[in-house]
Design a protein around this motif. Sequence first.
Motif, short mmCIF file in Angstrom:
data_model
loop_
_atom_site.label_atom_id
_atom_site.label_comp_id
_atom_site.label_asym_id
_atom_site.label_seq_id
_atom_site.Cartn_x
_atom_site.Cartn_y
_atom_site.Cartn_z
N LEU A 137 31.63 21.93 -64.78
CA LEU A 137 30.26 22.32 -65.12
C LEU A 137 29.29 21.17 -64.84
O LEU A 137 29.67 20.00 -64.93
CB LEU A 137 30.17 22.70 -66.61
CG LEU A 137 30.97 23.94 -67.02
CD1 LEU A 137 30.88 24.14 -68.53
CD2 LEU A 137 30.46 25.17 -66.30
N PRO A 138 28.02 21.50 -64.53
CA PRO A 138 27.04 20.44 -64.28
C PRO A 138 26.89 19.55 -65.51
O PRO A 138 26.84 20.06 -66.63
CB PRO A 138 25.73 21.20 -64.02
CG PRO A 138 26.13 22.60 -63.75
CD PRO A 138 27.44 22.83 -64.41
N GLY A 139 26.88 18.26 -65.31
CA GLY A 139 26.67 17.32 -66.41
C GLY A 139 27.94 16.93 -67.13
O GLY A 139 27.92 16.07 -68.02
N LEU A 140 29.04 17.59 -66.81
CA LEU A 140 30.30 17.26 -67.48
C LEU A 140 31.30 16.68 -66.48
O LEU A 140 31.34 17.09 -65.33
CB LEU A 140 30.93 18.52 -68.11
CG LEU A 140 30.19 19.19 -69.26
CD1 LEU A 140 31.05 20.30 -69.84
CD2 LEU A 140 29.86 18.19 -70.36
N ASP A 161 21.57 22.94 -41.90
CA ASP A 161 22.63 23.53 -42.72
C ASP A 161 22.93 24.96 -42.29
O ASP A 161 23.65 25.68 -42.99
CB ASP A 161 22.22 23.50 -44.20
CG ASP A 161 22.07 22.07 -44.69
OD1 ASP A 161 22.85 21.22 -44.24
OD2 ASP A 161 21.17 21.81 -45.50
N ALA A 218 7.71 21.90 -52.98
CA ALA A 218 6.83 21.11 -52.10
C ALA A 218 7.68 20.18 -51.25
O ALA A 218 7.53 18.95 -51.28
CB ALA A 218 5.82 20.33 -52.93
N THR A 219 8.59 20.77 -50.50
CA THR A 219 9.49 20.00 -49.63
C THR A 219 9.33 20.53 -48.20
O THR A 219 8.73 21.59 -48.00
CB THR A 219 10.96 20.19 -50.04
OG1 THR A 219 11.28 21.58 -49.92
CG2 THR A 219 11.21 19.76 -51.48
N ILE A 220 9.89 19.79 -47.25
CA ILE A 220 9.81 20.23 -45.85
C ILE A 220 10.48 21.60 -45.70
O ILE A 220 9.92 22.51 -45.08
CB ILE A 220 10.47 19.19 -44.92
CG1 ILE A 220 9.72 17.85 -45.00
CG2 ILE A 220 10.53 19.69 -43.49
CD1 ILE A 220 8.32 17.85 -44.45
#
Lengths: 242, 197
Positions: free
Chosen positions: B18-21, B116, B146-148
């Motif tokens: 899991l994210p963060g673990l 990608d 707000a990215t390319i």
Amino acid sequence: MISWQDEGAVLRVRPHGETSAIVEVFTIEHGRHVGVVRGGISRKIAPSLQPGAQIAVTWKARLDDHLGSFTVEPLRSRAVNAMSDRLALAGLNAVCGLLAVVLPEREAHGALYAQTVQLLDLLGQTEVWPLAYLRWEQALLEDLGFGMDLSACAVRGVNEDLAFVSPRSGRAVSREAAGEWADRLLLLPPVLAGKGDATTPEIIKALATTGYFVEHRLIRSLDAGRVLPARNRLLDAIQRSE
Amino acid sequence: MVDGTDDLTDLIALMAKLPGLGPRSARRAVLHLIKKRGQLLVPLADAMQRVGANVRECLNCGNIAAGDICNICNDDRRANGEICVVEDVADLWAMERSQQFKGRYHVLGGTLSALDAVGPEDLRIPRLLDRVTSENVTEVILALGATIDGHTTAHYIADQLTGVTVTSLAQGVPVGGELDYLDDGTITAALRARRAL
């Protein structure tokens, strides 16, 4: 610990884990180089790592063939210029995409680097950008060993009435020498040889010729056809800008 | 090495993804769950089972839904002719937190990226074009990053849409932001989008 400092333009950023990013930079002395930026997708650093951004980097690794890590310092952002203009955005995507797939890793290309930075600095200047891009694409082919020789006819040696380019050798062919083979040759608009008016239709014709070599010599040999849509979108944007 | 059954080891290995673990924090979390069996472990397992059985992507907009169509798409009051296009569900939730937008959403599922190999057909762009005609949409708000890549996607969508107003979110100084801490790109964007007071 091996370490060096350089300056370059960001070509590509991929997330690495939850907080880091793998960044490809086209540097002056070390060519296209990859490294991990710790915290590279954080709110603080991510804006400085947009494709096209000029950054100062310090690369560190225990061994030379390791991926290594970058410490980055932003020098100037080009994202705003690119994002506010359709042509500039398409151009930035095409330039960064091509460089990321065709440049060999860790090999300096000083002249191409200088021309790339010059081109990126012109982003947003719609009137001059298509011609600058054409010259850059010619330089890219030249630098990677697929340059065109447009000085004289490959068949007769004359340097007048040069109208075609041989797709096999990349050399110019005069109208007379082409004869019945003309439909198998690529067009040589004067703008490609640095002559005549650099109108949008002429630039589009010239980009079709350079595009043949980019696609068949560079991209196909590297199995990197995925970047072609980015170049096609640029050609479309140039056509619309007329 | 964890003392216990293979089930525990499996649970720790899954939690560690899991994210963060990581493995260490997953072990701590699992131990905590076991200690709080009644209050946490069993309700969590039940909730996860229910979510696994019921929750899926909304067939209309790509939002997370407890059925084929999400609550927002089912709500007639939100059919005001406006569609807000976002990259993923987290962005939709962020927009909803602001409680300012009263229309419907469309979740693309990513942004275009040549490197990608993400093309328009990999995103929900064709479905968006269908919705614009079938739902009598008058304005499409492109709320992409707000990215390319975000802007490349926004320009591509704007090119595909005809007969509707296409807008995008403004860029500039965040609320509570101080100029000294902003990158030069944000300051340039803010300066270009300045307005009279």
